[in-house]
Design a protein around this motif. Structure first.
Motif, mmCIF file in Angstrom:
data_model
loop_
_atom_site.group_PDB
_atom_site.id
_atom_site.type_symbol
_atom_site.label_atom_id
_atom_site.label_comp_id
_atom_site.label_asym_id
_atom_site.label_seq_id
_atom_site.Cartn_x
_atom_site.Cartn_y
_atom_site.Cartn_z
ATOM 1 N N LEU A 92 0.825 -1.204 0.000
ATOM 2 C CA LEU A 92 0.000 0.000 0.000
ATOM 3 C C LEU A 92 0.863 1.258 0.000
ATOM 4 C CD1 LEU A 92 -2.678 -1.066 2.611
ATOM 5 C CD2 LEU A 92 -3.008 -0.795 0.158
ATOM 6 N N PRO A 93 0.316 2.351 -0.504
ATOM 7 C CA PRO A 93 1.065 3.615 -0.459
ATOM 8 C C PRO A 93 1.379 3.988 0.994
ATOM 9 C CG PRO A 93 -0.880 3.818 -1.867
ATOM 10 C CD PRO A 93 -0.972 2.493 -1.182
ATOM 11 N N PRO A 94 2.480 4.701 1.220
ATOM 12 C CA PRO A 94 2.881 5.052 2.588
ATOM 13 C C PRO A 94 1.792 5.788 3.373
ATOM 14 C CG PRO A 94 4.640 5.562 1.056
ATOM 15 C CD PRO A 94 3.462 5.138 0.236
ATOM 16 N N ARG A 95 1.055 6.662 2.717
ATOM 17 C CA ARG A 95 -0.005 7.415 3.400
ATOM 18 C C ARG A 95 -1.068 6.480 3.968
ATOM 19 N NH1 ARG A 95 -4.195 11.426 0.482
ATOM 20 N NH2 ARG A 95 -5.345 12.014 2.329
ATOM 21 N N VAL A 96 -1.460 5.481 3.203
ATOM 22 C CA VAL A 96 -2.469 4.523 3.650
ATOM 23 C C VAL A 96 -1.902 3.660 4.775
ATOM 24 C CG1 VAL A 96 -3.953 2.601 2.953
ATOM 25 C CG2 VAL A 96 -3.592 4.522 1.396
ATOM 26 N N ARG A 97 -0.659 3.215 4.632
ATOM 27 C CA ARG A 97 -0.028 2.403 5.690
ATOM 28 C C ARG A 97 0.062 3.172 6.999
ATOM 29 N NH1 ARG A 97 4.003 0.625 1.877
ATOM 30 N NH2 ARG A 97 5.342 2.171 2.835
ATOM 31 N N MET A 148 -1.876 5.665 8.027
ATOM 32 C CA MET A 148 -3.214 5.792 8.605
ATOM 33 C C MET A 148 -3.640 4.479 9.252
ATOM 34 S SD MET A 148 -6.891 6.784 6.979
ATOM 35 C CE MET A 148 -7.269 5.122 6.523
ATOM 36 N N CYS A 149 -3.355 3.374 8.586
ATOM 37 C CA CYS A 149 -3.722 2.058 9.133
ATOM 38 C C CYS A 149 -2.991 1.790 10.439
ATOM 39 C CB CYS A 149 -3.406 0.958 8.117
ATOM 40 S SG CYS A 149 -4.442 1.009 6.661
ATOM 41 N N ALA A 150 -1.727 2.176 10.516
ATOM 42 C CA ALA A 150 -0.961 1.964 11.739
ATOM 43 C C ALA A 150 -1.506 2.809 12.886
ATOM 44 C CB ALA A 150 0.509 2.298 11.492
ATOM 45 N N ARG A 151 -1.877 4.052 12.586
ATOM 46 C CA ARG A 151 -2.401 4.953 13.612
ATOM 47 C C ARG A 151 -3.753 4.502 14.137
ATOM 48 N NH1 ARG A 151 -1.982 10.229 10.825
ATOM 49 N NH2 ARG A 151 -4.078 9.609 10.393
ATOM 50 N N LEU A 152 -4.610 4.014 13.250
ATOM 51 C CA LEU A 152 -5.971 3.657 13.635
ATOM 52 C C LEU A 152 -6.143 2.178 13.964
ATOM 53 C CD1 LEU A 152 -8.024 5.702 11.023
ATOM 54 C CD2 LEU A 152 -7.731 6.180 13.450
ATOM 55 N N GLY A 153 -5.105 1.383 13.799
ATOM 56 C CA GLY A 153 -5.228 -0.060 13.977
ATOM 57 C C GLY A 153 -5.794 -0.484 15.311
ATOM 58 N N ARG A 154 -5.181 -0.020 16.383
ATOM 59 C CA ARG A 154 -5.632 -0.425 17.719
ATOM 60 C C ARG A 154 -7.052 0.055 18.026
ATOM 61 N NH1 ARG A 154 -2.624 1.130 23.313
ATOM 62 N NH2 ARG A 154 -4.058 0.051 24.695
ATOM 63 N N PRO A 155 -7.385 1.349 17.824
ATOM 64 C CA PRO A 155 -8.769 1.767 18.075
ATOM 65 C C PRO A 155 -9.789 1.012 17.214
ATOM 66 C CG PRO A 155 -7.354 3.686 17.850
ATOM 67 C CD PRO A 155 -6.534 2.486 17.487
ATOM 68 N N LEU A 156 -9.431 0.725 15.966
ATOM 69 C CA LEU A 156 -10.358 -0.002 15.103
ATOM 70 C C LEU A 156 -10.581 -1.432 15.588
ATOM 71 C CD1 LEU A 156 -9.260 1.256 11.577
ATOM 72 C CD2 LEU A 156 -11.523 1.532 12.602
ATOM 73 N N ARG A 157 -9.570 -2.054 16.122
ATOM 74 C CA ARG A 157 -9.719 -3.417 16.652
ATOM 75 C C ARG A 157 -10.479 -3.427 17.971
ATOM 76 N NH1 ARG A 157 -4.623 -3.744 14.980
ATOM 77 N NH2 ARG A 157 -3.769 -3.306 17.043
ATOM 78 N N GLU A 158 -10.136 -2.501 18.860
ATOM 79 C CA GLU A 158 -10.686 -2.533 20.211
ATOM 80 C C GLU A 158 -12.078 -1.917 20.319
ATOM 81 O OE1 GLU A 158 -7.750 -0.704 22.685
ATOM 82 O OE2 GLU A 158 -6.327 -2.365 22.412
ATOM 83 N N ARG A 159 -12.336 -0.874 19.536
ATOM 84 C CA ARG A 159 -13.627 -0.176 19.599
ATOM 85 C C ARG A 159 -14.145 0.061 18.184
ATOM 86 N NH1 ARG A 159 -10.066 2.329 22.489
ATOM 87 N NH2 ARG A 159 -10.009 4.178 21.216
ATOM 88 N N THR A 160 -14.371 -1.032 17.481
ATOM 89 C CA THR A 160 -14.736 -0.949 16.064
ATOM 90 C C THR A 160 -15.935 -0.040 15.831
ATOM 91 O OG1 THR A 160 -13.860 -3.162 15.643
ATOM 92 C CG2 THR A 160 -15.406 -2.282 14.023
#
Length: 142
Positions: A31-36, A38-50
């Motif tokens: 994936l493009p760096p910008r998408v990666r 964003m995914c890294a920043r939001l990964g934990r909140p998206l998993r824990e509080r979808t």
């Protein structure tokens, strides 16, 4: 409006499922760096509080719905919470788009005015939920 809502949810689910499959096959690295980022920043909140995370981000009238779907899929967010939040969070903007699309005829200025008011309310509601939630703070703790 029902058709537009179904299309919105179906599109979000398609992005979500493709991203989830890519993540399982290690395709996230392409994936493009910008998408990666964003995914890294939001990964934990998206998993824990979808549900709450997706709902807040869908209510904000800025950002990319597709990138949010991809981030949720790569993060391993729960599908049921993602679907429910996508449905509820995209509904105000879908109403706006349907009203504006139906308001292009002469003598339908009230539809356009209502759409603008709903757009502003949706944006303010999203900002309020973002500030009230722990999503913004979760990024700092990871």
């Amino acid at each position: 409006m029902a058709l537009a809502t179904c299309a919105t949810v179906a599109g979000g689910m398609a992005d979500f499922l493709v991203a989830r499959a890519m993540g399982r096959m290690g395709g996230g690295a392409r994936l493009p760096p910008r998408v990666r980022d964003m995914c890294a920043r939001l990964g934990r909140p998206l998993r824990e509080r979808t549900f709450s995370c997706v709902l807040v981000l869908r209510l904000l009238p800025v950002g990319s719905a597709m990138m949010l779907s991809i981030a949720a899929g790569l993060a391993g967010a729960r599908a049921a919470g993602f679907i429910a939040a996508t449905l509820l969070g995209s509904l105000p903007q879908t109403v706006v788009f349907v009203l504006v699309g139906g308001g292009t005829e002469v003598n339908h200025q009230w539809q356009v005015a209502l759409a603008v008011v709903l757009f502003v309310i949706s944006g303010l509601g999203g900002v309020w939920l973002l500030r009230a939630s722990r999503i913004a703070r979760a990024d700092r703790t990871t």
